[in-house]
Design an enzyme around this catalytic site. Structure first.
Site, PDB file in Angstrom:
ATOM      1  N   LYS A 118       0.929  -1.162  -0.143  1.00 44.92           N
ATOM      2  CA  LYS A 118      -0.123   0.000   0.181  1.00 44.92           C
ATOM      3  C   LYS A 118       0.878   1.347   0.163  1.00 44.92           C
ATOM      4  O   LYS A 118       0.458   2.336  -0.717  1.00 44.92           O
ATOM      5  CB  LYS A 118      -0.768  -0.216   1.223  1.00 44.92           C
ATOM      6  CG  LYS A 118      -1.784  -1.205   1.423  1.00 44.92           C
ATOM      7  CD  LYS A 118      -2.907  -1.185   0.179  1.00 44.92           C
ATOM      8  CE  LYS A 118      -3.584  -2.480   0.129  1.00 44.92           C
ATOM      9  NZ  LYS A 118      -2.989  -3.668  -0.757  1.00 44.92           N
ATOM     10  N   GLU A 202      -2.925   7.945   7.705  1.00 49.59           N
ATOM     11  CA  GLU A 202      -3.655   8.799   7.094  1.00 49.59           C
ATOM     12  C   GLU A 202      -4.602   9.723   7.817  1.00 49.59           C
ATOM     13  O   GLU A 202      -5.006   9.174   8.793  1.00 49.59           O
ATOM     14  CB  GLU A 202      -4.229   8.010   6.023  1.00 49.59           C
ATOM     15  CG  GLU A 202      -3.541   7.429   4.698  1.00 49.59           C
ATOM     16  CD  GLU A 202      -4.281   6.701   3.916  1.00 49.59           C
ATOM     17  OE1 GLU A 202      -5.644   6.270   4.037  1.00 49.59           O
ATOM     18  OE2 GLU A 202      -3.658   6.218   2.933  1.00 49.59           O
ATOM     19  N   HIS A 237     -16.029  -5.342   5.530  1.00 51.14           N
ATOM     20  CA  HIS A 237     -15.367  -5.280   4.042  1.00 51.14           C
ATOM     21  C   HIS A 237     -15.586  -6.237   2.919  1.00 51.14           C
ATOM     22  O   HIS A 237     -14.996  -6.583   2.224  1.00 51.14           O
ATOM     23  CB  HIS A 237     -13.645  -5.506   4.553  1.00 51.14           C
ATOM     24  CG  HIS A 237     -13.318  -4.258   5.475  1.00 51.14           C
ATOM     25  ND1 HIS A 237     -13.204  -2.993   5.056  1.00 51.14           N
ATOM     26  CD2 HIS A 237     -12.972  -4.388   6.561  1.00 51.14           C
ATOM     27  CE1 HIS A 237     -12.704  -2.276   6.120  1.00 51.14           C
ATOM     28  NE2 HIS A 237     -12.659  -3.238   7.092  1.00 51.14           N
ATOM     29  N   ARG A 293      -7.024  -8.037 -10.290  1.00 48.79           N
ATOM     30  CA  ARG A 293      -7.964  -9.091 -10.452  1.00 48.79           C
ATOM     31  C   ARG A 293      -9.299  -8.734 -11.287  1.00 48.79           C
ATOM     32  O   ARG A 293      -9.804  -7.599 -11.019  1.00 48.79           O
ATOM     33  CB  ARG A 293      -8.174 -10.012  -9.153  1.00 48.79           C
ATOM     34  CG  ARG A 293      -9.003  -9.123  -8.280  1.00 48.79           C
ATOM     35  CD  ARG A 293      -9.475 -10.032  -7.161  1.00 48.79           C
ATOM     36  NE  ARG A 293     -10.553  -9.302  -6.472  1.00 48.79           N
ATOM     37  CZ  ARG A 293     -10.065  -8.202  -5.327  1.00 48.79           C
ATOM     38  NH1 ARG A 293      -8.869  -7.896  -5.130  1.00 48.79           N
ATOM     39  NH2 ARG A 293     -11.136  -7.809  -4.950  1.00 48.79           N
TER      40      ARG A 293
END
Ligand code: MV4
Length: 492
Positions: A118, A202, A237, A293
């Site tokens: 990330k 963040e 999620h 993907r």
């Protein structure tokens, strides 16, 4: 034009069938793999040839790289399509395929690896001028650095694992006092989950939207986007409802976001199909990550663009040039996908595997059902609980919603509890109808309050339908579904 003679599909369930359908239309032979738990599964029967890969646990079957490579060689497969999940974003697997002379249907293993970090991907996107969430430039190096940055961007902040995904190790920090502990806890979690303790910080966006762009790129430097998807409705999620396009998209925002999506593709030397994920809040958007993907929700993009994304993946993997340019791709209408999971929505969405006693899939105008189940099928407990993707298309968003509601009423799944009543509740929710969704939508009171009622209604409907079907009254079951629909419309 035949791109491959034989392709191995290293997956199961609806996505294995989805990929095989593209292969069949293209006259490509398909090789299925299956675990002992899947010997009676539809994807095994759909394929031209099928090989037992191992025992039920994923590590022994759908993640068993040596066995899968072995089967690819034995069957004479030139390429492997990984579907989603399992090995789809495992760069070592993609690397192994290339070492073995097998085409991995996806981007290069180096791109997969780069996108897996990330921090690395965020840094290169910032350098390319793509908006990213303010925060530490790289991994957190010291407590003092973390404190300074957090002071600068303001609380709340979020601690994330660089190797992370699916929210693992993520922690929201409300104030300075909680920062040190959140960083050490985040590092411990990241180390144990990914073997890499690197975390970064963040600015925390409260209730953002998740908006993503589908992209296609070939190995010759051509890239296009297939517009946006709104994927905000999720639980832990796991997305539950996706739609295309996003209801908040304006021509100006789409122009900016799609240019960022293409910049991400060009910066990373990406090829094949991919998804650029953004968070959106208060008129601003930020690059989050790139999924390398095919995604579950690619269906809604196919419905609005008419492009078969899996066929494009196969052509790109065979070295073809994209057959269209950006200005030849347009959106027609609106599409919605509801993920039907074998879960109990009233019991914390606990998986409810088991035998499908009765099954009748909806149809009619504007419907697409991608599923790997059928009547008499026993859903194994070893895998994901998603059993079908119910997708609707309409000229307008309103028509897509109306068709989805109608299809939910037509759908008969008896034997396991499903997320159908939840979708019923969402499709009738005022905020959803207005397009006001965000990533915490399902936690809101208005959904929780109506859900129990819809579950009870749904159970009653299923009992009535089951009784009709038991008596061989197929028609009564269908009209029963329709009259239930009419009754509920009258109540509104
Ligand atoms: C965030 C965020 C708010 N602010 N980052 C969750 C998974 C990972 N891909 C990114 N995630 C988030 N990152 C900042 N700076 C909120 C989330 C988030 C989320 C994002 C997309 C879809 C669902 C989500 C659910 C909870 C939190």
């Amino acid at each position: 034009m035949k791109y491959f003679e034989k392709v191995l599909i290293a997956n199961r369930g609806e996505i294995a069938i989805r990929v095989m359908r593209a292969c069949r239309e293209m006259n490509i032979e398909t090789i299925a793999i299956y675990s002992t738990a899947d010997k009676d599964a539809l994807h095994v029967k759909y394929a031209d040839e099928a090989f037992m890969v191992g025992e039920a646990p994923p590590a022994k079957s759908y993640l068993n790289v040596d066995r899968i490579i072995d089967i690819a060689h034995k069957s004479g497969s030139e390429a492997i399509h990984p579907g989603y999940g399992f090995l789809a974003e495992n760069y070592s697997f993609a690397k192994r395929c290339s070492e073995e002379g097998i085409t991995f249907i996806g981007p290069s293993w180096k791109t997969i690896r780069a996108m897996g970090s990330k921090i690395e991907s965020k840094q290169s996107m910032r350098d390319a001028g793509v908006p990213v969430v303010p925060g530490t430039p790289g991994g957190v190096k010291s407590a003092a650095e973390a404190k300074n940055i957090a002071d600068e961007i303001g609380y709340p902040v979020i601690v994330k694992a660089s190797a992370g995904g699916g929210g693992i190790g993520m922690q929201i920090v409300e104030n300075e006092q909680a920062l040190d502990e959140a960083i050490s806890a985040g590092m411990r979690m990241a180390e144990s989950a990914f073997g890499d303790s690197t975390v970064f910080i963040e600015k925390y966006l409260v209730k953002p939207r998740h908006i993503e762009f589908q992209v296609l790129a070939d190995e010759h430097g051509n890239a296009v986007h297939l517009y946006d998807r709104e994927c905000s409705i999720q639980r832990r999620h796991q997305k539950l409802v996706e739609e295309a396009p996003s209801p908040i998209m304006t021509p100006e925002l789409r122009e900016r976001m799609s240019q960022s999506a293409i910049a991400v593709v060009e910066t990373s030397g990406y090829w094949n199909a991919g998804t650029v994920e953004f968070l959106y809040a208060d008129g601003d958007y930020y690059f989050m990550e790139m999924n390398t993907r095919l995604q579950v929700e690619h269906t809604v993009t196919e419905l609005i663009t008419g492009i078969d994304i899996v066929k494009q993946q196969l052509a790109i993997a065979a070295g073809e040039t994209l057959p269209f340019e950006q200005d030849e791709i347009s959106i027609r209408g609106h599409a919605i996908e509801c993920r039907i999971n074998a879960e109990d929505p009233l019991n914390n969405f606990t998986a409810d595997p088991g035998k499908i006693q009765r099954y009748r899939s909806p149809g009619g105008p504007g419907m697409r059902v991608d599923s790997g189940i059928h009547m008499g099928y026993t859903i194994p407990a070893s895998y994901d609980s998603m059993i079908a993707k119910l997708c609707s298309w309409g000229m307008t968003r309103q028509e897509a919603i109306a068709r989805m509601r109608r299809a939910i009423y037509e759908y008969v799944i008896i034997g396991v509890k499903t997320t159908l009543p939840l979708h019923h509740a969402i499709m009738h929710n005022k905020h959803f109808i207005e397009g006001n969704t965000h990533t915490h939508f399902l936690q809101e009171e208005h959904i929780q309050k109506t859900l129990a009622r819809y579950v009870r209604e749904e159970e009653k409907r299923m009992q009535t339908l089951a009784a009709s079907l038991r008596q061989g009254k197929e028609i009564a079951a269908i009209t029963g579904a329709v009259s239930a629909y009419i009754q509920s419309q009258k109540k509104e």
